[in-house]
Design a protein around this motif. Structure first.
Motif: not given
Length: 434
Positions: A274-275, A281-282, A112-113, A62, A110, A278, A59
């Motif tokens: 968004h980051r 999500g990752v 989330y992404i 990203v 996915l 993401a 996190y």
């Protein structure tokens, strides 16, 4: 005159001897809740600590090291995981069931992404349209209330044995009382970790009552690789877990806004919502690849930052590294599993109630008017389906009560006409005129 407390900025790196105790504070803040989830659903705590630590580092990477946040186990998925894994609290589920659940967990990451990409392109207005507060608040209430019987009867009163034991219930109530007293009367950092204090206090009471066995700790290997379980993808697990991810996304947005206020920066703009999503999500997809539960940003650690005024991602990263190191020592996981089920039951009475109350708070803060038939219908149907244990089988796919309640809430919100948003007083007035 009292000296002003120094603020440590997001990118500031403190000397190691100062960083370690600050990182340990974050570890203690997240520990009780993070290990409670795998304990309740049947996942391995060592794997959870590993995926939580690595997920937090992912996190931070990203988000370009610009957002201080720790990622731990999400409580939103507990009911769904209990159904998928079929394990009693404190027992490990079978590897086959874990693999199936992890397939759904990867897809949650996915989701989330994908949502992060859509937000980056179109903003968040569509989320408000799909999941307004009346749906989200009702689903969050279902998450807490749907687990109420598990906490009170199965865990606190029966200790997972299937038979009522008054001595177990007495210890459970003592753990509950300790957690409540800690939450109400302790200040500063200790006031942020009432769950951990309640678990430790209840554990000591159970130990004095002769209700704790250390056989698992004695037989555990000193050092070992966490027992990772690769995912297996099935539509049943995917459709069960995927809708809950949308609820957690709204929680994530709320946590980011709170962090904005505490740190004094607009993380929604830089590095961007968004980051942040993401990154979550990752981390969640990574957890699913190895056998850990979905992740979420932790309010407990936000509270620690508010108290200490230390916002450094290096300190957060240090806590993540310590969690990873702990995961390679099986006695740590074995010691966690020695916590009696009824002790965790006492804690869960408070914890699940807080989750349900958070749903009520969402409804109140959003000013939801239940004199409007549309709001009343959506909330009523979501609550009864979610708490009533409704299940739907389509082919070989089963929709459990949690996911079914979320799906039905979203569907009702989309199809019920906005014209129904009319107060009961206005409708009564029209009837009187007739």
């Amino acid at each position: 005159m009292k000296a002003e407390q120094r603020t440590v900025d997001v990118g500031e790196r403190l000397p190691l001897l100062q960083s370690i105790p600050l990182s340990l504070q974050h570890l203690f803040a997240m520990f009780g809740a993070t290990v409670l989830v795998p304990y309740l659903v049947g996942l391995d705590t060592s794997v959870t600590l590993f995926t939580s630590g690595v997920g937090t580092l992912l996190y931070i990477f990203v988000t370009k090291g610009k957002i201080p946040a720790y990622l731990g186990s999400s409580f939103a998925f507990i009911a769904a995981f209990i159904g998928l894994l079929g394990a009693k609290a404190g027992e490990l589920a079978s590897p086959d069931r874990i693999a199936v659940a992890m397939g759904g967990c990867v897809v949650v990451g996915l989701v989330y992404i994908v949502v992060a990409a859509i937000i980056g392109k179109f903003g968040t207005g569509w989320i408000d349209r799909l999941l307004p507060p009346v749906v989200i608040g009702s689903v969050v209430m279902v998450i807490g209330l749907g687990l109420a019987r598990t906490a009170v009867v199965t865990m606190a009163m029966e200790g997972g044995t299937g038979t009522y034991h008054p001595e177990y219930f007495a210890v459970a109530l003592s753990a509950l009382a300790i957690a409540i007293l800690a939450a109400v009367f302790l200040k500063g950092f200790l006031g942020v970790i009432p769950i951990l204090i309640g678990i430790v206090g209840g554990y000591l009471v159970a130990l004095l009552a002769g209700q704790v066995s250390f056989d698992a700790v004695r037989s555990a290997a000193p050092v070992a690789l966490p027992p990772f379980v690769p995912p297996k993808f099935t539509w049943g697990a995917i459709l069960t877990l995927a809708p809950i991810s949308l609820v957690v996304i709204t929680e994530h947005i709320g946590h980011l806004i709170v962090t904005n206020n505490i740190v004094g920066r607009d993380f929604v703009k830089d590095p961007g919502l968004h980051r942040s999503l993401a990154g979550d999500g990752v981390a969640t997809a990574f957890a699913g690849l190895l056998g850990g539960p979905p992740n979420t940003t932790y309010g407990e650690n936000i509270g620690v930052m508010a108290i200490t005024r230390v916002f450094s991602v290096w300190v957060i990263g240090g806590a993540a590294v310590i969690a990873i190191v702990m995961s390679f020592f099986p006695p740590v996981g074995a010691l966690i599993r020695t916590i009696p089920t009824h002790v965790m039951g006492g804690i869960c009475i408070l914890l699940f109630g807080i989750i349900a109350s958070a749903g009520i708070r969402m409804l109140v803060e959003a000013g939801i008017d239940f004199s409007q038939k549309r709001n009343l219908i959506i909330a009523s149907v979501v609550l009864v389906i979610g708490i009533g244990g409704a299940k739907l089988h389509i082919g070989g796919i089963e929709f459990g009560e949690m996911s079914l309640a979320a799906y039905v809430g979203m569907l009702l919100n989309l199809i019920l006409p906005r014209a129904m948003e009319k107060g009961a007083g206005e409708a009564a007035g029209e009837a009187a005129d007739v």
